[in-house]
Design a protein around this motif. Structure first.
Motif, mmCIF file in Angstrom:
data_model
loop_
_atom_site.group_PDB
_atom_site.id
_atom_site.type_symbol
_atom_site.label_atom_id
_atom_site.label_comp_id
_atom_site.label_asym_id
_atom_site.label_seq_id
_atom_site.Cartn_x
_atom_site.Cartn_y
_atom_site.Cartn_z
ATOM 1 N N PHE A 145 -18.733 1.395 15.540
ATOM 2 C CA PHE A 145 -18.191 1.338 14.182
ATOM 3 C C PHE A 145 -17.226 0.165 14.038
ATOM 4 O O PHE A 145 -16.534 -0.191 14.993
ATOM 5 C CB PHE A 145 -17.441 2.632 13.838
ATOM 6 N N MET A 146 -17.198 -0.401 12.828
ATOM 7 C CA MET A 146 -16.216 -1.435 12.504
ATOM 8 C C MET A 146 -15.367 -0.959 11.328
ATOM 9 O O MET A 146 -15.892 -0.458 10.330
ATOM 10 C CB MET A 146 -16.889 -2.758 12.142
ATOM 11 N N MET A 147 -14.042 -1.129 11.464
ATOM 12 C CA MET A 147 -13.128 -0.805 10.374
ATOM 13 C C MET A 147 -12.790 -2.082 9.626
ATOM 14 O O MET A 147 -12.391 -3.081 10.220
ATOM 15 C CB MET A 147 -11.858 -0.142 10.912
ATOM 16 N N GLN A 148 -12.977 -2.058 8.320
ATOM 17 C CA GLN A 148 -12.678 -3.203 7.458
ATOM 18 C C GLN A 148 -11.896 -2.725 6.248
ATOM 19 O O GLN A 148 -11.867 -1.530 5.959
ATOM 20 C CB GLN A 148 -13.971 -3.874 6.976
ATOM 21 N N GLY A 149 -11.297 -3.668 5.509
ATOM 22 C CA GLY A 149 -10.593 -3.231 4.314
ATOM 23 C C GLY A 149 -9.886 -4.340 3.574
ATOM 24 O O GLY A 149 -10.112 -5.527 3.826
ATOM 25 N N GLU A 158 9.927 -5.988 -15.828
ATOM 26 C CA GLU A 158 10.642 -6.091 -17.095
ATOM 27 C C GLU A 158 12.099 -6.409 -16.798
ATOM 28 O O GLU A 158 12.788 -5.630 -16.134
ATOM 29 C CB GLU A 158 10.539 -4.799 -17.905
ATOM 30 N N ASN A 159 12.555 -7.571 -17.296
ATOM 31 C CA ASN A 159 13.918 -8.043 -17.058
ATOM 32 C C ASN A 159 14.216 -8.074 -15.560
ATOM 33 O O ASN A 159 13.582 -8.813 -14.833
ATOM 34 C CB ASN A 159 14.927 -7.194 -17.834
ATOM 35 N N VAL A 160 15.185 -7.259 -15.100
ATOM 36 C CA VAL A 160 15.574 -7.294 -13.689
ATOM 37 C C VAL A 160 14.929 -6.163 -12.880
ATOM 38 O O VAL A 160 15.265 -5.966 -11.721
ATOM 39 C CB VAL A 160 17.117 -7.227 -13.540
ATOM 40 N N THR A 161 14.009 -5.421 -13.492
ATOM 41 C CA THR A 161 13.380 -4.285 -12.819
ATOM 42 C C THR A 161 11.901 -4.566 -12.581
ATOM 43 O O THR A 161 11.211 -5.099 -13.447
ATOM 44 C CB THR A 161 13.538 -3.004 -13.650
ATOM 45 N N GLN A 162 11.449 -4.203 -11.404
ATOM 46 C CA GLN A 162 10.065 -4.456 -11.034
ATOM 47 C C GLN A 162 9.502 -3.247 -10.287
ATOM 48 O O GLN A 162 10.174 -2.665 -9.440
ATOM 49 C CB GLN A 162 9.995 -5.699 -10.143
ATOM 50 N N VAL A 163 8.281 -2.879 -10.621
ATOM 51 C CA VAL A 163 7.557 -1.857 -9.860
ATOM 52 C C VAL A 163 6.459 -2.583 -9.087
ATOM 53 O O VAL A 163 5.620 -3.273 -9.664
ATOM 54 C CB VAL A 163 6.945 -0.776 -10.774
ATOM 55 N N ARG A 164 6.499 -2.427 -7.770
ATOM 56 C CA ARG A 164 5.505 -3.044 -6.893
ATOM 57 C C ARG A 164 4.612 -1.930 -6.345
ATOM 58 O O ARG A 164 5.077 -1.037 -5.648
ATOM 59 C CB ARG A 164 6.181 -3.799 -5.746
ATOM 60 N N PHE A 165 3.328 -2.010 -6.683
ATOM 61 C CA PHE A 165 2.362 -0.991 -6.270
ATOM 62 C C PHE A 165 1.366 -1.616 -5.299
ATOM 63 O O PHE A 165 0.728 -2.620 -5.604
ATOM 64 C CB PHE A 165 1.635 -0.438 -7.494
ATOM 65 N N TYR A 166 1.278 -1.036 -4.108
ATOM 66 C CA TYR A 166 0.347 -1.507 -3.080
ATOM 67 C C TYR A 166 -0.726 -0.449 -2.867
ATOM 68 O O TYR A 166 -0.409 0.744 -2.771
ATOM 69 C CB TYR A 166 1.063 -1.748 -1.743
ATOM 70 N N GLN A 167 -1.965 -0.889 -2.802
ATOM 71 C CA GLN A 167 -3.055 0.018 -2.474
ATOM 72 C C GLN A 167 -3.855 -0.579 -1.320
ATOM 73 O O GLN A 167 -4.362 -1.691 -1.408
ATOM 74 C CB GLN A 167 -3.969 0.247 -3.676
ATOM 75 N N VAL A 168 -3.933 0.184 -0.235
ATOM 76 C CA VAL A 168 -4.675 -0.250 0.958
ATOM 77 C C VAL A 168 -5.931 0.603 1.071
ATOM 78 O O VAL A 168 -5.848 1.830 1.095
ATOM 79 C CB VAL A 168 -3.828 -0.101 2.234
ATOM 80 N N ASN A 169 -7.080 -0.052 1.096
ATOM 81 C CA ASN A 169 -8.359 0.632 1.251
ATOM 82 C C ASN A 169 -9.013 0.189 2.553
ATOM 83 O O ASN A 169 -9.144 -1.011 2.799
ATOM 84 C CB ASN A 169 -9.291 0.319 0.079
ATOM 85 N N LEU A 170 -9.402 1.156 3.373
ATOM 86 C CA LEU A 170 -10.110 0.863 4.621
ATOM 87 C C LEU A 170 -11.411 1.651 4.654
ATOM 88 O O LEU A 170 -11.503 2.744 4.083
ATOM 89 C CB LEU A 170 -9.260 1.241 5.840
ATOM 90 N N GLU A 171 -12.409 1.068 5.312
ATOM 91 C CA GLU A 171 -13.704 1.715 5.474
ATOM 92 C C GLU A 171 -14.129 1.640 6.934
ATOM 93 O O GLU A 171 -13.862 0.645 7.611
ATOM 94 C CB GLU A 171 -14.775 1.021 4.629
ATOM 95 N N LEU A 172 -14.783 2.679 7.408
ATOM 96 C CA LEU A 172 -15.361 2.684 8.746
ATOM 97 C C LEU A 172 -16.873 2.652 8.585
ATOM 98 O O LEU A 172 -17.448 3.551 7.960
ATOM 99 C CB LEU A 172 -14.918 3.919 9.527
ATOM 100 N N ILE A 173 -17.483 1.609 9.125
ATOM 101 C CA ILE A 173 -18.906 1.365 8.886
ATOM 102 C C ILE A 173 -19.673 1.419 10.200
ATOM 103 O O ILE A 173 -19.271 0.814 11.194
ATOM 104 C CB ILE A 173 -19.106 -0.014 8.218
ATOM 105 N N SER A 174 -20.810 2.124 10.188
ATOM 106 C CA SER A 174 -21.681 2.202 11.357
ATOM 107 C C SER A 174 -22.363 0.853 11.561
ATOM 108 O O SER A 174 -23.021 0.329 10.652
ATOM 109 C CB SER A 174 -22.733 3.294 11.156
ATOM 110 N N ILE A 175 -22.196 0.262 12.736
ATOM 111 C CA ILE A 175 -22.802 -1.037 13.021
ATOM 112 C C ILE A 175 -24.320 -0.907 13.160
ATOM 113 O O ILE A 175 -25.072 -1.833 12.861
ATOM 114 C CB ILE A 175 -22.169 -1.663 14.286
ATOM 115 N N LYS A 176 -24.785 0.255 13.572
ATOM 116 C CA LYS A 176 -26.219 0.473 13.769
ATOM 117 C C LYS A 176 -26.997 0.392 12.458
ATOM 118 O O LYS A 176 -28.046 -0.247 12.373
ATOM 119 C CB LYS A 176 -26.451 1.844 14.421
ATOM 120 N N ASP A 177 -26.459 1.039 11.402
ATOM 121 C CA ASP A 177 -27.251 1.144 10.169
ATOM 122 C C ASP A 177 -26.448 0.886 8.889
ATOM 123 O O ASP A 177 -26.916 1.176 7.793
ATOM 124 C CB ASP A 177 -27.926 2.516 10.088
ATOM 125 N N ASN A 178 -25.227 0.353 9.030
ATOM 126 C CA ASN A 178 -24.385 -0.012 7.874
ATOM 127 C C ASN A 178 -23.926 1.181 7.026
ATOM 128 O O ASN A 178 -23.475 1.000 5.898
ATOM 129 C CB ASN A 178 -25.081 -1.026 6.963
#
Length: 199
Positions: A145-149, A158-178
């Motif tokens: 398996f290979m992990m990718q993402g 807005e002005n001096v306020t900021q919302v920082r949103f991070y989204q991390v997506n990972l997938e585990l893929i079978s090398i034999k058959d994708n």
């Protein structure tokens, strides 16, 4: 008169230089410090930990053990940075690799770059090492398996306020058959207040 002027210039220069000095304090490497609100080492470690724990708790893992009678062999591929900021994905990959290896639940093979370097060493051994110490070619273990993402961000300011949103997506893929056997997601949201954000 010139002497007095020179003294005042020296004092002024000393004050300017003194005001520009920096301070350094050593802290524990495990201490959580968030200065700018951007992605940092704590985010990398926590996300890697949660993602690996989640991936190994899903059905694909027990199914593989049952069908093959051994631990799956895993490799981490590319993690793309699609965020608004510079993120060193190599450190994030290293955190994922460490969590996978230390879990004791999977076997782990070296990255493509590392394998190339090791193959060069084996070629060198074949030409230069004694017969009893040569590590022969063709003995590598292939990954199952290979992990990718990718890492994405949404920034709301807005002005001096900021919302920082991070989204991390990972997938585990079978090398034999994708086949995708696992898809994981982690979200981080930070509220940042900083006078320098004002435009």
């Amino acid at each position: 008169m010139n002497k007095a002027k020179n003294v005042w210039l020296i004092i002024a220069a000393a004050l300017v230089i003194g005001g520009c000095t920096s301070s350094v304090q050593r802290i524990d490497a495990s201490e959580q410090v968030d200065l700018s609100g951007q992605w940092n080492d704590t985010d990398s470690q926590l996300v890697a930990q949660k993602m690996v724990t989640d991936s190994l708790a899903r059905p694909w893992f027990s199914k593989f053990l049952k069908e093959n009678g051994r631990e799956p062999v895993v490799i981490v591929g590319q993690i793309k940075n699609l965020s608004h900021e510079h993120i060193n994905t190599n450190t994030f990959i290293a955190d994922i690799e460490r969590e996978l290896i230390n879990s004791g639940n999977v076997q782990f093979v070296a990255s493509a770059d590392a394998r190339d370097e090791i193959r060069l060493e084996r070629n060198d051994q074949a030409a230069n090492s004694t017969l009893d110490t040569i590590n022969e070619m063709g003995q590598e273990i292939g990954a199952d398996f290979m992990m990718q993402g990718q890492i994405n961000t949404i920034i709301d300011t807005e002005n001096v306020t900021q919302v920082r949103f991070y989204q991390v997506n990972l997938e585990l893929i079978s090398i034999k058959d994708n086949r995708k056997v696992w898809i994981g997601e982690q979200k981080i949201k930070k509220l940042v207040k900083n006078a320098n954000l004002r435009k």
